[in-house]
Each structure stands twice: as structure tokens, then as C-alpha cells.
Design a protein around this motif. Structure first.
Motif, PDB file in Angstrom:
ATOM      1  N   ASN A 232       0.842  -1.189   0.000  1.00  0.00           N
ATOM      2  CA  ASN A 232       0.000   0.000   0.000  1.00  0.00           C
ATOM      3  C   ASN A 232       0.878   1.240   0.000  1.00  0.00           C
ATOM      4  OD1 ASN A 232      -3.043  -0.683   0.376  1.00  0.00           O
ATOM      5  ND2 ASN A 232      -1.966  -2.130   1.705  1.00  0.00           N
ATOM      6  N   GLU A 293       5.051   3.769   2.214  1.00  0.00           N
ATOM      7  CA  GLU A 293       4.775   2.430   1.685  1.00  0.00           C
ATOM      8  C   GLU A 293       4.696   1.449   2.849  1.00  0.00           C
ATOM      9  OE1 GLU A 293       6.838   0.201  -1.868  1.00  0.00           O
ATOM     10  OE2 GLU A 293       7.844  -0.377  -0.013  1.00  0.00           O
ATOM     11  N   ASP A 299      -4.077  -7.334   2.186  1.00  0.00           N
ATOM     12  CA  ASP A 299      -4.295  -6.062   1.518  1.00  0.00           C
ATOM     13  C   ASP A 299      -5.409  -5.272   2.191  1.00  0.00           C
ATOM     14  OD1 ASP A 299      -3.572  -4.327  -0.783  1.00  0.00           O
ATOM     15  OD2 ASP A 299      -5.682  -4.628  -1.296  1.00  0.00           O
ATOM     16  N   ARG A 303      -4.635  -1.927   4.275  1.00  0.00           N
ATOM     17  CA  ARG A 303      -5.196  -0.676   3.749  1.00  0.00           C
ATOM     18  C   ARG A 303      -6.049   0.020   4.810  1.00  0.00           C
ATOM     19  NH1 ARG A 303      -6.273   1.931  -0.955  1.00  0.00           N
ATOM     20  NH2 ARG A 303      -5.100   0.375  -2.096  1.00  0.00           N
ATOM     21  N   GLU A 307      -5.355   3.672   6.178  1.00  0.00           N
ATOM     22  CA  GLU A 307      -6.389   4.695   6.042  1.00  0.00           C
ATOM     23  C   GLU A 307      -6.787   5.265   7.402  1.00  0.00           C
ATOM     24  OE1 GLU A 307      -9.481   2.657   4.013  1.00  0.00           O
ATOM     25  OE2 GLU A 307      -8.654   3.028   1.998  1.00  0.00           O
ATOM     26  N   ILE A 324      -4.178   8.045  -1.319  1.00  0.00           N
ATOM     27  CA  ILE A 324      -3.848   6.634  -1.124  1.00  0.00           C
ATOM     28  C   ILE A 324      -4.012   5.918  -2.458  1.00  0.00           C
ATOM     29  CG2 ILE A 324      -4.445   4.505   0.079  1.00  0.00           C
ATOM     30  CD1 ILE A 324      -5.350   6.161   2.436  1.00  0.00           C
ATOM     31  N   GLN A 326      -4.829   3.508  -5.375  1.00  0.00           N
ATOM     32  CA  GLN A 326      -5.943   2.579  -5.545  1.00  0.00           C
ATOM     33  C   GLN A 326      -5.601   1.367  -6.392  1.00  0.00           C
ATOM     34  OE1 GLN A 326      -8.868   3.220  -3.816  1.00  0.00           O
ATOM     35  NE2 GLN A 326      -7.511   4.803  -2.973  1.00  0.00           N
TER      36      GLN A 326
END
Length: 471
Positions: A232, A293, A299, A303, A307, A324, A326
Motif C-alpha cells: 500500500n 509504503e 491487503d 489498507r 487509512e 492513497i 488505488q
């Protein structure tokens, strides 16, 4: 002695050395070709290019040792070359030197898929190694912008760092074992394959980061990590360096899989957008940008954690805006700002390229003072600041400088300022020949003396990478 006599003796010496090397290596490994010499005349630095006297292209580690033995017998100075991506001039030949290229010493020899270790020869390109292990479910975390060209032996010789030091450490932390060809042709095998080893002095550490001055790294045992399945990426805009440090501390406490935290000041971002024709990432401009990163296993979970953390930082006013990624392609677009460095290096030549280490609590003041001093004295040049905040590695590109005297003044100004804040003049690129005159700013007289004694002990003939790092 007449000029003709001198020319005859030079040809005679060259013929004798050439014949001795051909006998031990074979004609296909010893080149006097001008085009080959030109291809090996310099690295990516601004050190003056110089064609080597001849170019050696050994096929394996044993060839390297045999070549060094012959060169030692002839008292012939030699420069070791990997991918020629260095920025300190360490691989650029000096007058009369022979170039020894490791490009053909490039076999991947063995892979422990259970223990996660890989044994490779020094000439394997970093990106090739990364691709190989990832296909097997493993991961080699060192990553550099020059990944497609730089070689793993050069990475070890300079103790390369790159973008993920904050989590995985430098090259020194990723090496279990080494094999080194010493200047007299002795092959020193230190091919340890275990993490815990307390069998006396760890000799391999003498050669990691020594830039080929003590011996030529020929084989390496690397420590791998399980391949992450989730990546991410986020780009944050912050109002100040202090806010960037607050963000770093917060994320370190909450994101165990934080792998990169790249800082870019506005001057760098503007230059990056200009040279690579990139769109501005946000509607407004900000003093500082942070590229983040994470590398993990889930995932969705990773994420959500990223977030949530960044939302909290937005609410607290530490982060002003955030993007962020996508998709993988979107992540590449965010990294594109940071990876314009190679293009900027070309545009700003002749330049001063600094990769200094600055204590975190002194970095903001250092940047402000350095920028003010450079803008006052060299207002016609660009001065771009960026770095790996998590490990204290600050980069500065300054140029172009048409006058070599001005370039020297810039280097003296910055390195003296580094000394004032108790930093180091090189965090990952090495000393080479370009930074050698300034090494006293980072190393004491007793340290320099001991380095010289180690050099004399291991290279008594004085043939290997002479003039690099130490005098």
C-alpha cells in the motif's frame, strides 16, 4: 632517455602484462579495444572520465582471484567495476589503471527455499535478483532507483541503503556471508549461512562498505524475507518538517509493516514535476511531501490500518492532504515523483550530489540553514532537498556548476555544516574519490590512521582501488 625509448618501454610493459593475463584468463577476458575501454571509462558521477589501460572481464570468482595475483606481481593498479551506477567516482579509472569488471561474474548459485537464503556471484543485477526470488515466494528488500543496472557486489561494497532501510536495514543487515578475492590473489571464504554465529571476529564486516579497497567481493550469501502479498502506498502533504516527524512517530507505533517513509521538500517536487512532466498531486502546494509504503500480508487489513492512521493525522492537523494509491499503477504514479532523481542528476550536471546523514533533531535546522546559504552564494543554481527520513539520510542535489571552483566551495560549505551537526558526509553512496578529501569531517585522525593500516596490511602492493576512501 629519449621519448621513443619511453614509448617502447610502455608498450613492452603493456605487452608483458597483457600476455600474462591472457595466459591465466584467456584472450576473451582481456581487452585492449578502445570501444570497450570507453564503456568502462567512468561511473554516473562527475569524476573525469578516463579510459583504463586495459579491461578485464573475468568469467567467475576464481578468475577474479587469478587476475589479482597477476596484477599484484606486476604492481599494476586496478579499479573494480560493477554496474557503474556509483555517484562518488569510486569506479572511474585513474590514469594508468586496469579496469576489472564483474559483469560476467553473475551466476545465481544456490537457493535455500526453507531457510530463505540465496548464494549469488557479485555481478548479479539487483533487479534480476529481486525478480528471481519473488517468483519463488521470497523477497529481497533492498531497493534502489538504479535497480536495473547496479550489481549486488557493488551494493555490498558500498553498504547500500535505499528506500526500505527504516524496516529492513542497510545491505550490511541483509548479508550472512561473503567470499572475497584479496589483492594477492588469496580467496577468503566467509560463506556463513546462519543468522547466529559467534565464532570470533566477523571478518566480512571489514569488506562491506569498504568500496573495494581491501578486497574484491565475489560471492554473497543473502538473507531473504517472505514475499509480501500486500503493498500500500500513500502520498501526504504536510505543513512542516516537524509535522512530518510527528507523522513518522505515529505510523511507526501503529504500522508494523511500514517499509518506506520518503521526504520531499517543495523545491524537489517542483523540479520533479517539471522534468518528468508530472501533474501536481494536490490542488495546493505544500512545504513538505511524504511518500509512504507498507508491505504486509493482508491487503484489506493493511489498507484499513493505513487509512485509519492517516485519517487520524488529518483530523489532528498533522497531515494537510493525502492520496492513497488505488492500484499498482496508481502507486507507480505516486513513486514517480521520487524516482525522477536519475533525470534530475543528468539535468543538473555538473552538480554536487550529497547523500549525507543528519541526526533527526538537527535535520530541519540543517536544511533551512543550508538552503539559505546556498541561495545566497549560488542563486543561479537549483538546490533540491529530499531523503529517507526514517534513517536520517538526507539527499541534496545542487547544480549545475560550470566553474569547478564553485563546485568545490559548495562541497566544502555542506560538509563543514554536516560536521557542525555531528552528521556523516555519506549515508549510502560511499566516499570514492569525490568525497575522499572531505572524509576528515566524518572520521577522526585515529580512525583514518587505522583505515590506512588495514589497507597496507591487506594490500601491501598498493594496487586495489588506490585513492578511494583513504589516501
Amino acid at each position: 632517455m629519449k621519448s621513443g625509448d619511453k614509448n617502447y618501454m610502455h608498450r613492452h610493459d603493456t605487452d608483458a602484462l597483457y600476455n600474462a593475463l591472457v595466459e591465466i584468463l584467456g584472450a576473451d577476458c582481456v581487452s585492449l579495444d578502445a570501444a570497450v575501454a570507453e564503456a568502462h571509462a567512468g561511473d554516473w558521477s562527475d569524476a573525469p572520465r578516463m579510459r583504463p589501460r586495459m579491461t578485464l572481464l573475468p568469467r567467475n570468482p576464481e578468475d577474479v582471484a587469478r587476475a589479482l595475483r597477476v596484477l599484484g606481481e606486476h604492481r599494476q593498479a586496478v579499479v573494480v567495476q560493477g554496474g557503474l551506477t556509483g555517484l562518488a567516482g569510486g569506479a572511474t579509472p585513474q590514469a594508468g589503471e586496469v579496469a576489472l569488471s564483474l559483469a560476467r561474474v553473475n551466476a545465481i548459485e544456490s537457493f535455500d527455499r526453507i531457510g530463505g537464503t540465496l548464494t549469488v556471484q557479485a555481478g548479479v543485477p539487483l533487479e534480476q535478483l529481486q525478480t528471481f526470488v519473488e517468483a519463488e515466494g521470497w523477497f529481497f528488500p533492498l531497493d534502489l532507483g538504479a535497480r536495473g543496472t547496479c550489481q549486488i557486489g557493488g551494493n555490498a561494497a558500498t553498504n547500500a541503503g535505499g528506500n526500505r532501510v527504516i524496516r529492513f536495514g542497510t545491505m550490511r543487515d541483509l548479508i550472512l556471508g561473503l567470499e572475497v578475492a584479496l589483492p594477492d590473489g588469496t580467496m577468503l571464504s566467509m560463506m556463513n549461512r546462519v543468522t547466529k554465529n559467534t565464532t570470533g571476529i566477523d571478518l566480512k564486516q571489514l569488506f562491506i562498505g569498504s568500496e573495494g579497497t581491501l578486497g574484491v567481493i565475489t560471492r554473497i550469501v543473502l538473507k531473504l524475507e517472505p514475499k509480501p502479498s500486500a503493498v500500500n502506498t500513500a502520498l501526504c502533504a504536510v505543513a512542516s518538517f516537524d509535522d512530518a516527524t510527528r507523522l513518522l512517530k505515529y505510523l511507526r507505533a501503529r504500522l508494523a509493516n511500514l517499509s518506506s517513509f520518503e521526504l520531499m521538500w517543495q523545491d524537489f517536487m517542483s523540479a520533479a514535476m517539471d522534468i518528468a512532466h508530472l501533474k501536481a498531486p494536490f490542488g495546493d502546494t505544500y512545504p513538505v511531501y511524504v511518500l509512504i509504503e507498507t508491505l504486509g500480508e493482508s491487503d484489506d487489513d493493511d489498507r484499513r490500518a493505513l487509512e485509519h492512521s492517516l485519517e487520524r493525522m488529518l483530523d489532528d492537523g498533522i497531515v494537510q492532504d493525502v492520496i492513497i494509491a488505488q492500484s499498482i499503477e496508481h502507486a507507480k504514479q505516486l513513486w514517480a515523483y521520487r524516482e525522477t532523481v536519475g533525470e534530475l542528476l543528468s539535468k543538473l550536471k555538473p552538480h554536487a550530489a550529497f547523500d549525507i546523514g543528519i541526526p533527526m533533531d538537527r535535520m530541519n535546522g540543517f536544511v533551512e540553514d543550508a538552503r539559505a546559504a546556498l541561495n545566497e552564494r549560488f542563486s543561479q543554481q537549483a538546490h533540491l532537498f529530499f531523503g529517507h527520513l526514517g534513517d536520517g539520510n538526507l539527499h541534496l542535489l545542487s547544480g549545475p556548476y560550470a566553474d569547478a571552483a564553485d563546485l568545490l566551495k559548495v562541497e566544502e560549505l555542506i560538509y563543514a555544516a554536516v560536521n557542525d551537526v555531528q552528521g556523516c558526509i555519506s549515508a549510502e553512496h560511499g566516499i570514492g574519490v569525490i568525497k575522499q578529501p572531505f572524509l576528515h569531517y566524518s572520521r577522526s585522525a585515529p580512525e583514518l590512521d587505522l583505515m590506512g593500516k588495514l589497507k597496507a596490511l591487506l594490500d601491501p602492493a598498493g594496487i586495489l582501488n588506490v585513492g578511494r576512501v583513504t589516501k
